[in-house]
Design an enzyme around this catalytic site. Structure first.
Site, short mmCIF file in Angstrom:
data_model
loop_
_atom_site.label_atom_id
_atom_site.label_comp_id
_atom_site.label_asym_id
_atom_site.label_seq_id
_atom_site.Cartn_x
_atom_site.Cartn_y
_atom_site.Cartn_z
N GLY A 50 -30.65 -41.96 20.56
CA GLY A 50 -30.34 -43.19 19.91
C GLY A 50 -29.44 -44.11 20.85
N GLY B 255 -26.83 -37.45 22.98
CA GLY B 255 -26.01 -36.84 21.75
C GLY B 255 -26.11 -35.32 21.64
N ASP B 256 -25.86 -34.79 20.80
CA ASP B 256 -25.93 -33.40 20.52
C ASP B 256 -27.46 -32.86 20.48
OD1 ASP B 256 -26.49 -34.21 18.09
OD2 ASP B 256 -26.11 -32.59 17.21
N ASP C 170 -22.50 -41.19 15.59
CA ASP C 170 -22.21 -39.96 14.56
C ASP C 170 -21.10 -39.34 14.70
OD1 ASP C 170 -24.76 -40.98 13.28
OD2 ASP C 170 -25.73 -39.23 14.55
N ARG D 181 -18.22 -56.71 -9.09
CA ARG D 181 -19.53 -55.89 -8.68
C ARG D 181 -18.88 -54.75 -8.09
NH1 ARG D 181 -23.30 -60.55 -6.32
NH2 ARG D 181 -24.08 -61.17 -8.31
N GLU E 277 -25.38 -41.42 4.86
CA GLU E 277 -26.86 -41.15 4.63
C GLU E 277 -26.93 -39.97 4.37
OE1 GLU E 277 -28.89 -42.57 8.05
OE2 GLU E 277 -27.88 -40.96 9.45
N ARG F 149 -25.61 -49.59 15.08
CA ARG F 149 -25.98 -49.03 16.47
C ARG F 149 -25.97 -50.36 17.52
NH1 ARG F 149 -30.43 -44.64 16.15
NH2 ARG F 149 -31.48 -45.67 17.86
#
Length: 352
Positions: free
Chosen positions: A12, A107-108, A133, A168, A229, A278
Site C-alpha cells: 500500500g 511493508g511486512d 500500520d 454524541r 479495524e 494513507r
C-alpha cells in the site's frame, strides 16, 4: 566500480515513499556517480521488464523539488496479485534489466515476497520498512506511520467539537489490520475515552459502564471512541467461533451494540477514515526518517552489505537480516506495555 541500482515501492502507498526515492537517487548519483532506475508497480514492473531512469535533475520545477512533500509514490505500487506464481519469469526479468542491487521499500507482506524472490535469484537486496500500520518488527519507526497518526489526530480534533455540541458518542474507525498501533497512539494523543484494539479483549458491557460513569460521575455528556479495524466482533456470551475480524464495519458494529446495551438513548455517529489516513503530505518526522533510510541504503550497497532491512533503533539507523525481521512479523501492541498502561492511567477504557 560504477553500479546500476533499482528502486521499487511495494504494498500500500503511504506518505514518505518519494522522500526515500529522492534521497537514494541524490546520494547514489552525486556521491557515487551510479545509475539509478525505478521499477514501476513493484514486481509487476519486474515481470514486464520496465524501468524508469531516475535523476535528481529531472524533478526540479523552477528550482523546487516536488518529491520532498509529495504523497504516494511516483513509481506506482501494487498490494495484490499472484507474484510467486510468476517466480521464474520475474527472476529472468531481473537478470535481463541487469541490476547490481535493488532497494525495495515495503511493508511486512510485500517485503516477505520480495525477499523470497531475492533468495531464489541471489539478488543484492536492501529493504526499507514503510507502513502506516507500524507492524514491521525490529524498527521503532516505519515510513508513513507518523503522517497517518497526525491525520487521525487532526480528524479527532475536528470531530470532538461536534460530539460535544450535540452530546454524541463519536466513533472513529481507523486502519491497522491486525495491529492496534494507530488506534492506540491516536486515541491517547486525541483524548479518546475508549480505545479498542485487536490485541486486547473488550466487552460491550465494559464500554457502556465506562460511558455511564463518564456521564453520571463526571458529567461528561459526549465521548470519543477510537476503534481499530481489526478488532473482533462477537456477542457477549458467544464462543470464539462466532467472532469475526472483518476489516471494515467494526465501528458501526460497536455503535449498534452500544445502543442495544444502554438503558438510555445514546446518540452515536460513526466516521470511517479509510484511505484518508494513507494520503497527504508527509510529516517532518516521516521526511527525516525516509531521507536517512534512503541515504543509508545506498551506503550499504557501496559496502556490498546485502540481505539487510534498515530500522530505526535508539535514535539511529540500524540494520537487521531481512529473514530475522520476517520471522518476528507482525509487530503487535504489547498489552502490558507502557502506552497501554498510560491509557489506563488516564481513565481510558481499553478492554480487559
Amino acid at each position: 566500480m560504477k553500479k546500476r541500482i533499482g528502486i521499487l515501492t511495494s504494498g500500500g502507498d503511504c506518505p514518505g515513499l518519494n522522500c526515500v526515492i529522492r534521497a537514494a537517487v541524490s546520494h547514489a548519483t552525486r556521491t557515487y556517480d551510479w545509475q539509478v532506475v525505478g521499477i514501476p508497480y513493484s514486481t509487476q514492473g519486474l515481470l514486464e521488464r520496465k524501468t524508469v531512469p531516475l535523476s535528481v535533475h529531472g524533478w526540479d520545477l523552477r528550482g523546487i523539488d516536488p518529491l520532498l512533500n509529495m504523497g504516494g509514490t511516483i513509481l506506482g505500487t501494487i498490494n495484490k496479485g499472484d507474484t510467486l506464481d510468476h517466480t521464474d519469469e520475474i527472476l529472468a526479468s531481473y537478470e535481463a534489466i541487469a541490476l547490481d542491487a535493488l532497494i525495495a521499500i515495503g511493508g511486512d507482506g510485500s517485503l516477505n515476497i520480495i525477499h523470497q524472490l531475492a533468495v531464489l535469484g541471489h539478488w543484492n537486496l536492501v529493504a526499507i520498512p514503510k507502513t502506516i500500520d507500524h507492524d514491521v518488527a525490529c524498527t521503532e519507526r516505519s515510513i508513513g506511520f507518523d503522517t497517518a497518526l497526525n491525520t487521525i489526530v487532526d480528524a479527532i480534533n475536528r470531530l470532538i467539537f461536534t460530539a460535544a455540541s450535540h452530546d454524541r458518542v463519536m466513533i472513529i474507525e481507523v486502519m491497522g489490520r491486525t495491529a492496534g498501533h494507530l488506534a492506540l497512539h491516536s486515541g491517547i494523543a486525541g483524548g479518546a475515552d475508549v480505545i479498542l484494539i485487536p490485541e486486547i479483549p473488550y466487552t460491550i458491557k465494559g464500554i457502556c459502564e465506562h460511558l455511564t460513569e463518564l456521564r453520571d460521575r463526571w458529567q461528561k455528556k459526549f465521548a470519543i471512541i477510537v476503534v481499530a479495524e481489526g478488532i473482533s466482533a462477537c456477542s457477549e456470551n458467544a464462543d470464539d467461533s462466532s467472532c469475526t475480524t472483518a476489516k471494515c464495519g467494526q465501528g458501526q458494529y460497536i455503535a449498534e451494540q452500544i445502543a442495544n446495551c444502554s438503558h438510555q438513548l445514546i446518540d452515536t455517529r460513526v466516521s470511517v477514515l479509510g484511505y484518508i489516513q494513507r494520503g497527504g503530505i508527509p510529516s517532518a518526522l516521516d521526511r527525516l526518517t525516509a531521507t536517512m533510510f534512503g541515504k543509508v541504503a545506498v551506503d550499504l550497497i557501496a559496502q556490498n552489505k546485502y540481505d539487510q532491512m534498515l530500522a530505526w533503533q535508539n535514535g539511529r539507523v540500524a540494520t537487521f537480516p531481512i529473514q530475522d525481521v520476517i520471522d518476528k512479523n507482525p509487530s503487535l501492541v504489547d498489552p502490558n506495555g507502557d502506552l497501554v498502561q498510560t491509557a489506563r492511567s488516564l481513565g481510558i477504557y481499553i478492554g480487559e
